[in-house]
Design a protein around this motif. Structure first.
Motif, mmCIF file in Angstrom:
data_model
loop_
_atom_site.group_PDB
_atom_site.id
_atom_site.type_symbol
_atom_site.label_atom_id
_atom_site.label_comp_id
_atom_site.label_asym_id
_atom_site.label_seq_id
_atom_site.Cartn_x
_atom_site.Cartn_y
_atom_site.Cartn_z
ATOM 1 N N ILE A 103 1.063 -1.196 0.094
ATOM 2 C CA ILE A 103 0.160 0.199 -0.098
ATOM 3 C C ILE A 103 0.974 1.323 -0.111
ATOM 4 O O ILE A 103 1.664 1.441 0.872
ATOM 5 C CB ILE A 103 -1.040 0.145 1.277
ATOM 6 C CG1 ILE A 103 -1.652 -1.287 1.562
ATOM 7 C CG2 ILE A 103 -1.985 1.114 1.185
ATOM 8 C CD1 ILE A 103 -2.158 -1.997 0.448
ATOM 9 N N GLY A 104 0.860 2.072 -1.100
ATOM 10 C CA GLY A 104 1.956 3.049 -1.134
ATOM 11 C C GLY A 104 1.435 4.297 -0.281
ATOM 12 O O GLY A 104 0.305 4.217 0.292
ATOM 13 N N PRO A 105 2.512 5.429 -0.285
ATOM 14 C CA PRO A 105 1.847 6.695 0.243
ATOM 15 C C PRO A 105 0.622 7.147 -0.120
ATOM 16 O O PRO A 105 0.395 7.165 -1.421
ATOM 17 C CB PRO A 105 3.313 7.392 0.219
ATOM 18 C CG PRO A 105 4.310 6.560 -0.358
ATOM 19 C CD PRO A 105 3.671 5.280 -0.989
ATOM 20 N N ALA A 106 0.111 7.943 0.647
ATOM 21 C CA ALA A 106 -1.164 8.947 0.228
ATOM 22 C C ALA A 106 -0.938 9.793 -0.828
ATOM 23 O O ALA A 106 0.073 10.651 -0.452
ATOM 24 C CB ALA A 106 -2.054 9.477 1.377
ATOM 25 N N VAL A 107 -1.548 9.726 -1.855
ATOM 26 C CA VAL A 107 -1.513 10.749 -3.135
ATOM 27 C C VAL A 107 -2.223 11.931 -2.497
ATOM 28 O O VAL A 107 -1.724 13.217 -2.763
ATOM 29 C CB VAL A 107 -1.771 10.184 -4.341
ATOM 30 C CG1 VAL A 107 -1.556 11.187 -5.480
ATOM 31 C CG2 VAL A 107 -0.944 9.070 -4.694
ATOM 32 N N ASP A 108 -3.344 11.766 -2.113
ATOM 33 C CA ASP A 108 -4.068 13.190 -1.498
ATOM 34 C C ASP A 108 -4.639 12.381 -0.283
ATOM 35 O O ASP A 108 -4.814 11.173 -0.162
ATOM 36 C CB ASP A 108 -4.936 13.508 -2.301
ATOM 37 C CG ASP A 108 -5.964 12.824 -2.846
ATOM 38 O OD1 ASP A 108 -6.366 11.597 -2.161
ATOM 39 O OD2 ASP A 108 -6.793 13.160 -3.997
ATOM 40 N N GLY A 109 -5.358 13.074 0.618
ATOM 41 C CA GLY A 109 -5.886 12.667 1.821
ATOM 42 C C GLY A 109 -4.838 12.075 2.959
ATOM 43 O O GLY A 109 -3.501 12.442 2.464
#
Length: 281
Positions: A103-109
């Motif tokens: 699960i990658g880093p949040a792009v938004d939020g």
């Protein structure tokens, strides 16, 4: 059935709907900050709404599947990979035994929700599997190399029934608080339409706002009294704080307003530096 955590990220916790009815014992509610996103993640994999899942913060998580699993990721938009292959958000995804889920880093939020068919089956504490980051009730924060048990699936995965990737409007609607007489004039009318930046000190305990100071006459404080989820406290700095799910059950700062409960997900996904506008409900 288990998950073996490879990289737990900045802050990953186990959450469900939280603990209810224990504030008189000094136990906060806890639970998933973005309730609709968590409920959707559980629904997609066939879990009940109160099944425990993983709440990530900013940087995601990676884990290896001990057996074949069905997972779904909702909340903050991010890149999800299974054995290096990109898969869809907000859809149930089959994962073979031994596969690595990233699960990658949040792009938004800010917060993504990772549900697994059967739920994260850690031992409940006081009726909930939620991690409380204030009182540290419940399971500990998820760490690298942790092995998390997974329950037996109880329902069938379902298709997508809404798009959780559309972020809600950056508006916080306010209801009158109990301490309006602590402030000069019609304080809520003055706050209506005022914008604040989200401060970096925000966390699961409270969303801290930075902007126009809310003046408090006098230097005294209230006796401590019960606090509710969404209470907007005004400390001596005059910078408001919205109490979130891990908030203390009592407090002595005056409460100028209470957040409309439907806007709690806005707080859950507001990033430091985001601009939020206050509106009267």
């Amino acid at each position: 059935m288990t998950l073996r955590v490879v990289d737990a990220g900045a802050l990953t916790t186990v959450q469900d709907r939280g603990r209810f009815g224990l504030a008189h014992l000094g136990v906060p509610r806890a639970g998933a900050l973005d309730g609709p996103a968590a409920e959707l993640a559980n629904r997609l994999v066939g879990n009940s709404f109160d099944a425990a899942l993983l709440e990530t913060t900013f940087s995601g998580i990676s884990f290896d599947a001990g057996r074949a699993l069905v997972v779904a990721v909702t909340g903050a938009r991010c890149i999800v990979r299974v054995d290096g292959r990109s898969v869809a958000l907000a859809e149930p995804v089959s994962v073979r035994s031994g596969a690595r889920v990233e699960i990658g880093p949040a792009v938004d939020g800010v917060r993504s929700y990772v549900s697994v068919a059967g739920g994260i089956h850690v031992a409940p504490v006081l009726g909930s599997r939620s991690t409380d980051t204030l009182a540290w009730v419940g399971p500990p924060v998820v760490c690298d190399a942790d092995v998390l048990p997974v329950g037996r699936p109880v329902g069938d995965p379902v298709g997508v029934d809404l798009d959780p990737r559309r972020r809600p409007a950056p508006v916080l609607r306010l209801l009158p608080g109990p301490h309006g007489d602590w402030f000069q004039g019609d304080v809520l009318a003055r706050l209506d339409g005022t914008s604040y930046d989200v401060a970096t000190e925000s966390n699961r305990i409270g969303l801290r706002l930075s902007g126009p100071r809310i003046a408090r006459p006098g230097a005294g404080e209230l006796p401590s009294e019960g606090m509710v989820l969404g209470a907007v406290q005004v400390p001596p700095s005059g910078q408001p704080v919205v109490l979130l799910h891990d908030h203390p059950v009592t407090g002595g700062y005056p409460v100028v307003a209470v957040l409309h409960p439907d806007d709690l997900p806005v707080c859950a996904q507001a990033r430091p530096g985001d601009v939020l506008t206050l509106r009267l409900a």
